[in-house]
Design a protein around this motif. Structure first.
Motif, mmCIF file in Angstrom:
data_model
loop_
_atom_site.group_PDB
_atom_site.id
_atom_site.type_symbol
_atom_site.label_atom_id
_atom_site.label_comp_id
_atom_site.label_asym_id
_atom_site.label_seq_id
_atom_site.Cartn_x
_atom_site.Cartn_y
_atom_site.Cartn_z
ATOM 1 N N ASP A 278 3.736 -6.594 3.413
ATOM 2 C CA ASP A 278 3.279 -5.630 4.423
ATOM 3 C C ASP A 278 3.374 -6.282 5.803
ATOM 4 N N HIS B 299 0.832 -1.201 0.000
ATOM 5 C CA HIS B 299 0.000 0.000 0.000
ATOM 6 C C HIS B 299 0.867 1.252 0.000
ATOM 7 N N ASP C 219 6.167 1.254 6.804
ATOM 8 C CA ASP C 219 4.883 0.581 6.589
ATOM 9 C C ASP C 219 4.085 1.474 5.666
HETATM 10 ZN ZN ZN Z 1 0.878 -1.718 6.314
#
Ligand code: ZN
Length: 372
Positions: A164, A77, A107
């Motif tokens: 992720d 993402h 992240d």
């Molecule tokens: Zn994430």
């Protein structure tokens, strides 16, 4: 497969230096698109922001195959949590961190970098590969909204890898819970607390009664429940008319989740009944549980990729949601792969370039292992 460490470091720095809060990912989307264009790859967008808000949609790049093999989805993402305003990087020999006043955004930029650098290495080396779909989603952190907006027909892949997850690289998350969130409103009756309290119905006391009846915390090894927010009342001299609760339930087993939600609702109904309050019980599905069998095709491919990168595959159960929950519900079967995120969502956050190099090697390993 050799991955160029300097290239990975440079990619990470460029990504970190491009802010990308949820609903404001256009800048980093441009960086990713430019990198894919350097490889001669076209990028399309689903323009989902026109429906869900924000300044850009999900990005998809299709890499035509040069060998037989299943179409592979790779996903990370684009958005990060806040704050990254005024981000100042400290670049050490291996570690990249901030000055401690912001998060880093590893992240999920560690995942984005691993995909870009892993695919780049395979293409530049001219290695045979099956068709690839590189999907970069928006608005993950605020509710998996980008992934939820993806039309499953947009993707041909039946297997996918969501980069992720933290460390150690080589770890694969093969299950995650379902989560529901609940906004619960008790409505009683206001009255002067000193003059005629008997005319009132105390909504706060009613909510407290509901909470007193509730089993929460850890329900069993795969089920949890938490009342996390309570608000209500205006002043000590008014019997409070309204009290709101926010609660969540998680379980890796859908039936257990439904049972706990039913228990939560029963506790609220019993309290509302006892106090004569009106009750509004809301429910939103945050995400659905998934479980991958290490022996199914996507599990075997993930492990083969880890081994090809010279690492030891390790399976883990996840405790939170990711875009993989959404894809597993309606689209490709997905494993969540570690990509070197560390201390995410904190100001201590950092990445080791060597971890992201290893994650890029895993990406390249999966691709080459899938080529037939
Ligand atoms: Zn994430």
């Amino acid at each position: 497969m050799t991955i160029d460490t300097d290239r990975v470091r440079q990619t990470l720095v460029q990504l970190f230096e491009t802010p990308s809060y949820a609903r404001a990912e256009a800048g980093v989307a441009a960086v990713v698109s430019a990198r894919l264009a350097e490889l001669g790859l076209a990028v399309e967008s689903d323009d989902c922001h026109l429906r869900i808000g924000g300044d850009c949609g999900n990005l998809l790049s299709r890499v035509p195959g040069t060998a037989d093999g299943p179409t592979l989805l790779f996903n990370s993402h684009l958005d990060t949590v806040e704050p990254t305003d005024g981000l100042r990087l400290t670049i050490e020999e291996d570690a990249i961190r901030t000055d401690g006043t912001t998060v880093l955004g590893g992240d999920d930029k560690a995942g984005v970098a691993a995909i870009l650098c892993g695919v780049e290495a395979v293409l530049r080396a001219g290695l045979p590969h099956p068709p690839l779909e590189l999907l970069f989603t928006v608005q993950e952190e605020i509710g998996l909204f980008g992934a939820k907006a993806v039309d499953p027909a947009w993707l041909a892949a039946k297997v996918g890898f969501v980069l992720d997850h933290g460390v150690p690289v080589g770890q694969m998350v093969v299950s995650a819970p379902s989560q529901t969130t609940h906004e619960i409103v008790f409505r009683g009756r206001a009255a002067h607390a000193g003059v005629e309290p008997e005319k009132g119905i105390n909504a706060i006391a009613c909510a407290a009664d509901a909470i007193g009846r509730l089993h929460q915390g850890r329900i069993d090894h795969e089920t949890t429940c938490n009342v996390g927010v309570i608000s209500g009342g205006r002043a000590t001299n008014i019997v409070p008319e309204e009290c709101r609760l926010k609660a969540e339930v998680r379980s890796r087993d859908q039936a257990k989740l439904e049972a706990q939600v039913a228990h939560l609702r029963e506790c609220c109904e019993a309290a509302a009944e006892a106090f004569g309050c009106e009750l509004r019980f809301g429910r939103e599905e945050a995400y659905r549980a998934f479980r991958i069998d290490p022996d199914e095709p996507v599990g075997r491919l993930a492990a083969a990729g880890v081994r090809a990168a010279g690492l030891e595959p390790a399976w883990a159960d996840g405790g939170g949601g990711s875009d993989a929950n959404v894809f597993c519900a309606a689209g490709p079967r997905c494993v969540v792969m570690a990509c070197g995120e560390r201390e995410v969502h904190t100001h201590r956050e950092y990445v080791l370039v060597s971890d992201v190099v290893a994650a890029a090697r895993v990406v390249a390993g999966i691709i080459t292992a899938a080529a037939m």
